[in-house]
Design a protein around this motif. Structure first.
Motif, PDB file in Angstrom:
ATOM      1  N   GLU A 765       0.828  -1.197   0.000  1.00 23.68           N
ATOM      2  CA  GLU A 765       0.000   0.000   0.000  1.00 23.68           C
ATOM      3  C   GLU A 765       0.871   1.260   0.000  1.00 23.68           C
ATOM      4  OE1 GLU A 765      -3.642   1.991   2.641  1.00 23.68           O
ATOM      5  OE2 GLU A 765      -2.812   0.029   3.141  1.00 23.68           O
ATOM      6  N   ASP A 766       1.988   1.191   0.708  1.00 29.73           N
ATOM      7  CA  ASP A 766       2.901   2.348   0.751  1.00 29.73           C
ATOM      8  C   ASP A 766       3.868   2.387  -0.443  1.00 29.73           C
ATOM      9  OD1 ASP A 766       1.689   2.964   3.095  1.00 29.73           O
ATOM     10  OD2 ASP A 766       3.288   2.201   4.395  1.00 29.73           O
ATOM     11  N   GLU A 767       3.808   1.367  -1.357  1.00 27.35           N
ATOM     12  CA  GLU A 767       4.687   1.257  -2.526  1.00 27.35           C
ATOM     13  C   GLU A 767       6.156   1.268  -2.116  1.00 27.35           C
ATOM     14  OE1 GLU A 767       3.606   4.323  -5.245  1.00 27.35           O
ATOM     15  OE2 GLU A 767       1.684   3.411  -5.760  1.00 27.35           O
ATOM     16  N   ASP A 768       6.425   0.621  -1.031  1.00 28.09           N
ATOM     17  CA  ASP A 768       7.788   0.516  -0.520  1.00 28.09           C
ATOM     18  C   ASP A 768       8.320  -0.847  -0.922  1.00 28.09           C
ATOM     19  OD1 ASP A 768      10.134   0.571   0.809  1.00 28.09           O
ATOM     20  OD2 ASP A 768       9.283   0.912   2.817  1.00 28.09           O
ATOM     21  N   TYR A 769       8.801  -0.932  -2.216  1.00 30.61           N
ATOM     22  CA  TYR A 769       9.205  -2.229  -2.738  1.00 30.61           C
ATOM     23  C   TYR A 769      10.500  -2.715  -2.095  1.00 30.61           C
ATOM     24  CZ  TYR A 769      12.274   0.576  -5.766  1.00 30.61           C
ATOM     25  OH  TYR A 769      13.203   1.447  -6.237  1.00 30.61           O
ATOM     26  N   GLU A 770      11.336  -1.792  -1.684  1.00 32.84           N
ATOM     27  CA  GLU A 770      12.585  -2.229  -1.065  1.00 32.84           C
ATOM     28  C   GLU A 770      12.303  -2.950   0.268  1.00 32.84           C
ATOM     29  OE1 GLU A 770      14.961   1.210  -0.663  1.00 32.84           O
ATOM     30  OE2 GLU A 770      15.420   1.391  -2.817  1.00 32.84           O
ATOM     31  N   SER A 771      11.429  -2.350   1.088  1.00 31.10           N
ATOM     32  CA  SER A 771      11.075  -3.004   2.363  1.00 31.10           C
ATOM     33  C   SER A 771      10.370  -4.326   2.118  1.00 31.10           C
ATOM     34  CB  SER A 771      10.168  -2.084   3.200  1.00 31.10           C
ATOM     35  OG  SER A 771      10.842  -0.888   3.515  1.00 31.10           O
ATOM     36  N   LEU A 772       9.526  -4.338   1.051  1.00 29.28           N
ATOM     37  CA  LEU A 772       8.821  -5.578   0.733  1.00 29.28           C
ATOM     38  C   LEU A 772       9.804  -6.663   0.340  1.00 29.28           C
ATOM     39  CD1 LEU A 772       6.207  -7.146   0.296  1.00 29.28           C
ATOM     40  CD2 LEU A 772       6.099  -6.165  -2.019  1.00 29.28           C
ATOM     41  N   ARG A 773      10.813  -6.276  -0.558  1.00 33.71           N
ATOM     42  CA  ARG A 773      11.799  -7.280  -0.997  1.00 33.71           C
ATOM     43  C   ARG A 773      12.616  -7.783   0.198  1.00 33.71           C
ATOM     44  NH1 ARG A 773      13.819  -8.624  -6.082  1.00 33.71           N
ATOM     45  NH2 ARG A 773      15.247 -10.380  -5.815  1.00 33.71           N
ATOM     46  N   THR A 774      12.964  -6.857   1.075  1.00 35.72           N
ATOM     47  CA  THR A 774      13.726  -7.262   2.267  1.00 35.72           C
ATOM     48  C   THR A 774      12.903  -8.197   3.161  1.00 35.72           C
ATOM     49  OG1 THR A 774      14.894  -5.152   2.213  1.00 35.72           O
ATOM     50  CG2 THR A 774      14.945  -6.408   4.276  1.00 35.72           C
ATOM     51  N   THR A 793       0.058  -8.098 -11.364  1.00 36.48           N
ATOM     52  CA  THR A 793      -0.604  -7.063 -12.176  1.00 36.48           C
ATOM     53  C   THR A 793      -0.375  -5.666 -11.615  1.00 36.48           C
ATOM     54  OG1 THR A 793      -2.624  -7.426 -10.919  1.00 36.48           O
ATOM     55  CG2 THR A 793      -2.363  -8.702 -12.935  1.00 36.48           C
ATOM     56  N   HIS A 794       0.584  -5.525 -10.702  1.00 37.72           N
ATOM     57  CA  HIS A 794       0.826  -4.220 -10.102  1.00 37.72           C
ATOM     58  C   HIS A 794       1.342  -3.249 -11.164  1.00 37.72           C
ATOM     59  CE1 HIS A 794       2.161  -1.188  -7.217  1.00 37.72           C
ATOM     60  NE2 HIS A 794       1.463  -1.861  -6.284  1.00 37.72           N
ATOM     61  N   GLU A 798       8.837  -2.729 -10.268  1.00 41.67           N
ATOM     62  CA  GLU A 798       9.559  -3.396  -9.195  1.00 41.67           C
ATOM     63  C   GLU A 798       8.682  -4.389  -8.449  1.00 41.67           C
ATOM     64  OE1 GLU A 798      12.664  -3.459  -8.501  1.00 41.67           O
ATOM     65  OE2 GLU A 798      13.140  -2.078 -10.132  1.00 41.67           O
ATOM     66  N   PHE A 799       7.415  -4.063  -8.356  1.00 39.74           N
ATOM     67  CA  PHE A 799       6.513  -5.004  -7.674  1.00 39.74           C
ATOM     68  C   PHE A 799       6.249  -6.229  -8.536  1.00 39.74           C
ATOM     69  CE2 PHE A 799       5.620  -1.179  -5.238  1.00 39.74           C
ATOM     70  CZ  PHE A 799       5.636  -1.687  -3.943  1.00 39.74           C
ATOM     71  N   ARG A 800       6.224  -5.992  -9.907  1.00 44.83           N
ATOM     72  CA  ARG A 800       6.056  -7.157 -10.764  1.00 44.83           C
ATOM     73  C   ARG A 800       7.303  -8.026 -10.733  1.00 44.83           C
ATOM     74  NH1 ARG A 800       3.883  -3.109 -14.122  1.00 44.83           N
ATOM     75  NH2 ARG A 800       5.657  -3.212 -15.573  1.00 44.83           N
ATOM     76  N   LEU A 819       6.429 -13.626 -16.420  1.00 47.29           N
ATOM     77  CA  LEU A 819       6.353 -12.253 -15.929  1.00 47.29           C
ATOM     78  C   LEU A 819       7.591 -11.442 -16.339  1.00 47.29           C
ATOM     79  CD1 LEU A 819       4.900 -12.739 -12.322  1.00 47.29           C
ATOM     80  CD2 LEU A 819       3.796 -11.604 -14.231  1.00 47.29           C
ATOM     81  N   SER A 820       8.757 -12.094 -16.191  1.00 42.80           N
ATOM     82  CA  SER A 820       9.994 -11.376 -16.567  1.00 42.80           C
ATOM     83  C   SER A 820      10.048 -11.091 -18.066  1.00 42.80           C
ATOM     84  CB  SER A 820      11.209 -12.203 -16.158  1.00 42.80           C
ATOM     85  OG  SER A 820      11.225 -12.387 -14.757  1.00 42.80           O
ATOM     86  N   LYS A 821       9.552 -12.022 -18.871  1.00 46.62           N
ATOM     87  CA  LYS A 821       9.498 -11.792 -20.316  1.00 46.62           C
ATOM     88  C   LYS A 821       8.645 -10.572 -20.621  1.00 46.62           C
ATOM     89  CE  LYS A 821      10.064 -16.581 -21.912  1.00 46.62           C
ATOM     90  NZ  LYS A 821       9.355 -17.715 -22.567  1.00 46.62           N
ATOM     91  N   ASN A 822       7.481 -10.503 -19.943  1.00 43.57           N
ATOM     92  CA  ASN A 822       6.571  -9.398 -20.233  1.00 43.57           C
ATOM     93  C   ASN A 822       7.206  -8.053 -19.910  1.00 43.57           C
ATOM     94  OD1 ASN A 822       4.607 -11.188 -21.070  1.00 43.57           O
ATOM     95  ND2 ASN A 822       3.680 -11.331 -19.019  1.00 43.57           N
ATOM     96  N   ASP A 823       8.016  -8.061 -18.876  1.00 46.28           N
ATOM     97  CA  ASP A 823       8.671  -6.808 -18.491  1.00 46.28           C
ATOM     98  C   ASP A 823      10.079  -6.663 -19.081  1.00 46.28           C
ATOM     99  OD1 ASP A 823       6.507  -5.981 -16.924  1.00 46.28           O
ATOM    100  OD2 ASP A 823       7.186  -7.131 -15.180  1.00 46.28           O
TER     101      ASP A 823
END
Length: 1002
Positions: A765-774, A793-794, A798-800, A819-823
């Motif tokens: 919700e906060d779009e904090d992908y670094e904290s999410l990845r950690t 579908t984000h 980075e979220f994808r 997913l990686s192909k699509n991006d």
């Protein structure tokens, strides 16, 4: 010549036909008829045998037969001779010859049927002479004597062996009097026949005499009892006439002639049993009043009076006057019975026999006089007449009896007078009870004084004291109490007290030092100071309490407080004091009383507790201070309940915490805002016993104090189930999750699914992908597939990428690569394919790069996935897509790897070292094409060399090779020696050092 044999056969054999043999022998007319005798005797042809012998003049054989062969069949032989008209002398001779062997009954029956009984007289007399006692013999002889009239009465009277039931009926038709004698001889066996013949032929006097002599009540009942079942009226009248004639004969002749008392007694009993009172009275008057040997018989006199009592009451009084020898007491008892109620007659009997001429002993006279007055008072209920009789005889037992009756009739005063005259204190219990009911204490006092002279009983002294008290004779009362007595002072004092005789009660209680009761008497006399003094001497809690309450009602507050302090020393009575003060509304005095009670030496927990409760009701500002000062002396549960009723929440919280009831303290603070204090709450919440309260505290803080939630969770971090707390946060709302973010980060180290998912949601919700990845890298205990699906579908790249990464972590290789192909995250695709170690996935990725002309990615994939790519696939794709330069490093490295493996294999399998073998092996390796001493030669060139793909049939030209170096030349298809392996010098010079690819793959 075979006569003996014929006789034997007739005697012993059983196989011949007796009728045929009998007929044959009769026709044979043998001179010796013994065979015929045997046949006829065996098969009962006696009449034919007798007839044959008589008609053939063989009479001697008749005699032989009855005497020698079969004496028991003599009656049949004689009967046949009678029928044949034989000579009587011959018949008598035969009977005399047979003698006692001949059956009498059968013989007599045969003779009677042929009317020849008299002919048997000599034979019967001969049998009697031999001592025969057979009834049949004597019966037959008796019949002969009766027929011949040969003194039959003497025979019937004296003979002991004949049967009356046989001769009686025989005589009835000849002479009924003889029949009566015969039946009388039966000694009861022929009573019915005797009665019948007597009634039939009018033998009433004989029957009356027989009945009297027999003394048989059952026999009397047969003749005296009426037959109620008879239906014929004329027959009933006739029987009654016969019965009346018999009774007359008994009364007139039979009984007066008797001299036996037993006969008289039995006859009287029979008349009584037959319910003939009138006849019985006549009978008894004839015996007693008209003079006889039994005139003075006591039993008969008793019976006469009793019969008169039953049958004719009017005669009883006359009989009592005329007769002197009867049982007076017994007759009198019968007279007064409920069935007769002849009270005057009973009184006359007692009065008559109480006189000296009838009773000489004084004690018995007095006894009869008591019985006489008993009739007057118990049955006739004539107390005035009884009183006159008592004055007349002036005997103490008589007065006592009169007194008892007067007492039963509630005539207490008269009864007391009678008992005094009798000097009889025996009924003192009833006298006292009746006197109390009638309240005649003045009359009772003389009786009690009289009784005390004879008896020393507790009740007498007690009742005398009570009587003095009732008549207010306090002087005599005090003198009596202080003197010797056996009274129950306590009981009579209680009695006087209950009836309001407080002065008398006070005297009594003082005499036994019952200060408790003395105090109560002072209270009722409104002597309060004296009551307190008496209570002090009694020193009894119940007394203190009663005096206290009395003083309080009288508004003697100082005296009440003095008593109250003594009462509240006892915990069980504290509530009573509080209730009484409260009911009267003296709250200030009540509080003051308990405040004074705090200074008592033996002040107990109840005083401190009750004072606290009173403070909650009447002085709330003192509650907290009191609780803090005296907490150790309080009953916390009672005080807390009182605080809650008074809505004093802060003291309640303090008490709960001090009593270590942290659950209740938390509950109070959560339910009542005025009681909340954060520090107290946190101090309590960690000590609760019920874990559910912690979760309620979480909701409470989220609702009421959200800014302090983090502080709460810091305290509860080690005590709660974090998953459940996170669920509570979710149910509260998204804002609650934001508030709890710091708490969840601090507990994420526990790697709980609920915490991880909640934090991941916040990061998304906060779009904090670094904290999410950690978070994903460190804590993977959550539903990773769901998260990956959500992030796929984000809108942010980075979220994808994270979604693909999550799929890769869960070995969902295809999803991750797609997913990686699509991006166009080619590096992610290559890393995922390499991590999968799946040749098919890697091959598909290589083909994808070829299709999308991603040459660099293709080369990078070969480099990264070197250990998982088949050489033929790489060679094929490079040849087909013209990527020879890009696959060459892969091929070089693959060749090197193959060489190393072969070398290792040869080292393991080579034979022992021999020079010849070595030379041969060296020669063999020198002939191999494409290798020079096992070395891969790579020439320096201006471009990257590669293999030319095979030319397809029909194809014109081939790939553009202009950009490749020509040093050494490129062989034509099919010209590569040694199975397609290139010779040295065929590798373009533009290829770098083979060492550029790592051994063992990328």
């Amino acid at each position: 010549g075979q006569f003996k044999e014929a006789e034997r056969v007739c005697r012993d054999s059983n196989i011949y036909n007796p009728d045929d043999v009998k007929a044959y022998l009769k026709n044979a007319k043998l001179p010796d008829p013994r065979p015929l005798i045997h046949v006829c005797d065996r098969f009962d042809f006696v009449d034919e045998l007798t007839e044959y012998l008589y008609l053939n003049s063989l009479l001697q054989y008749v005699e032989v037969y009855v005497t020698k062969v079969s004496p028991t069949k003599t009656p049949q032989v004689v009967g046949k001779l009678f029928d044949l008209g034989a000579n009587e002398d011959f018949t008598k001779r035969i009977l005399m010859a047979v003698g006692t062997a001949c059956p009498v009954e059968e013989m007599v029956e045969i003779a009677e049927t042929r009317n020849r009984l008299r002919m048997l007289q000599p034979w019967l007399e001969a049998r009697v002479a031999t001592g025969s006692t057979e009834p049949a013999t004597h019966n037959a002889l008796g019949k002969i004597y009766i027929q011949l009239n040969k003194d039959p009465k003497a025979f019937l009277t004296n003979n002991m062996f004949y049967e009356p039931k046989v001769l009686g009926p025989f005589c009835e038709s000849l002479d009924p009097s003889l029949a009566f004698v015969a039946y009388k001889k039966g000694a009861g066996e022929c009573d019915d026949e005797l009665i019948k013949i007597s009634f039939t032929h009018g033998l009433y006097r004989d029957l009356a005499r027989y009945l009297v002599e027999r003394q048989d009540l059952e026999l009397w009942a047969k003749v005296l009892t009426k037959d109620d079942s008879a239906e014929d009226g004329s027959a009933d009248v006739e029987k009654e006439s016969q019965r009346r004639q018999l009774i007359d004969q008994v009364v007139e002749w039979a009984l007066p002639e008797s001299e036996s008392a037993d006969e008289v007694s039995c006859t009287v009993k029979a008349f009584m049993a037959a319910d003939l009172p009138g006849e019985l009275i006549t009978l008894l008057e004839r015996i007693i009043l008209q003079g006889s040997d039994f005139s003075d018989n006591k039993n008969l006199q008793n019976l006469l009076i009793l019969t008169a009592i039953r049958a004719d009451h009017t005669r009883v009084a006359g009989y009592i006057d005329q007769l002197d020898n009867f049982d007076a007491k017994d007759i009198a008892l019968i007279c007064v019975s409920e069935s007769h109620m002849l009270y005057e007659e009973a009184y006359s009997i007692y009065n008559k026999f109480a006189k000296p001429e009838h009773t000489t002993e004084k004690e018995e006279q007095v006894e009869l006089q008591v019985l006489a007055i008993g009739v007057l008072v118990d049955f006739m209920k004539d107390l005035d007449r009884a009183k006159g009789f008592a004055n007349q005889v002036d005997e103490k037992p008589v007065w006592s009896k009169l007194g008892v009756s007067q007492l039963e009739e509630k005539m207490a005063a008269d009864a007391i007078t009678s008992f005094i005259n009798a000097n009889d204190p025996s009924e003192y219990v009833k006298v006292c009870a009746e006197a109390n009911d009638a309240e005649i204490y003045v009359e009772l006092i003389p009786f009690l004084k009289m009784a005390r002279k004879n008896l020393q009983e507790n009740l007498l002294d007690t009742e005398l004291i009570y009587a003095y008290a009732k008549v207010n004779n306090l002087t005599d009362l005090e003198v009596f109490v202080n003197g010797p007595n056996v009274a129950n002072i306590q009981t009579i004092g209680d009695r006087c007290f209950s009836e309001g005789l407080y002065v008398a009660a006070k005297i009594l209680f003082k005499s036994i030092n019952n200060n408790s009761k003395v105090a109560l008497c002072h209270i009722n006399l409104e002597e309060y100071r004296e009551a307190v003094s008496a209570a002090t001497q009694a020193n009894n809690v119940s007394t203190w309490k009663q005096v206290c309450f009395a003083c309080l009602k009288a508004e003697e507050f100082r005296l009440a407080a003095t008593c109250g302090l003594e009462v509240i020393k006892f915990p069980d009575h504290v509530d009573d004091v509080v209730t009484f003060y409260s009911d009267l509304g003296y709250f200030d005095h009540l509080v003051s009383l308990f405040e004074q009670g705090l200074g008592l030496e033996d002040a107990h927990i109840g005083i401190f507790t009750e004072l606290a409760i009173l403070y909650t009701k009447h002085v709330p500002e003192k509650v907290m201070e009191h609780c803090k000062v005296f907490f150790s002396k309080l009953n916390v549960s009672k005080v807390v309940r009182s605080c809650e009723r008074a809505r004093l929440w802060s003291p309640a919280v303090y008490l709960y915490m001090a009593d270590k009831q942290f659950d209740n303290s938390v509950k109070v603070m959560t339910e009542h805002a005025s009681a909340y204090d954060n520090d107290l709450f946190l101090d309590s919440i960690i000590k609760v016993r019920n874990g559910e309260i912690m979760y309620k505290a979480v909701n409470f803080y989220l609702t009421m104090h959200p800014m302090l939630f983090t502080r709460l969770m810091e305290v509860l971090e080690e005590l709660v189930d974090h998953s459940r707390v996170v669920n509570q946060l979710r149910r509260t709302g998204d804002w609650a999750l934001q508030i709890g973010q710091a708490y969840m980060k601090s507990v994420q180290k526990s790697n709980l699914s609920a915490v991880n998912e909640a934090l991941n949601e916040i990061y998304i919700e906060d779009e904090d992908y670094e904290s999410l990845r950690t978070s994903i890298d460190k804590f993977q205990n959550f539903n990773m597939i769901a998260l990956a699906s959500k992030l796929a579908t984000h809108e942010l790249l980075e979220f994808r990428r994270i979604s693909a990464y999550v799929y890769r972590c869960n070995k969902k290789w295809s999803h991750s690569i797609d997913l990686s192909k699509n991006d166009r995250m080619w590096k992610d695709c290559i890393d995922t394919a390499n991590e999968s170690s799946d040749a098919e996935i890697i091959e598909n990725l290589l083909r994808f790069f070829c299709e999308t002309s991603e040459k660099e990615c293709f080369c990078a994939a070969l480099y990264t996935c070197f250990s998982h790519v088949r050489p033929d696939v790489a060679l094929e794709l490079g040849w087909l897509n013209g990527y020879q330069h890009f696959i060459m490093p892969f091929l070089i490295q693959n060749m090197r790897q193959t060489f190393d493996r072969l070398q290792a294999l040869e080292d393991r399998t080579k034979p022992p070292k021999e020079e010849d073998n070595q030379d041969q092996i060296a020669g063999t390796y020198s002939t191999l094409g494409g290798f020079n001493n096992g070395m891969l030669m790579i020439e320096d060139s201006g471009g990257m060399g590669g293999m030319m793909p095979p030319q397809q049939p029909g194809m014109q030209g081939g790939l553009d090779m202009s950009g490749f170096g020509s040093a050494g030349g490129m062989p034509q298809p099919g010209m590569i020696p040694n199975g397609g392996m290139p010779n040295p010098g065929m590798i373009p010079n533009g290829m770098g050092n083979p060492g550029m690819m790592p051994h063992g793959g990328m």
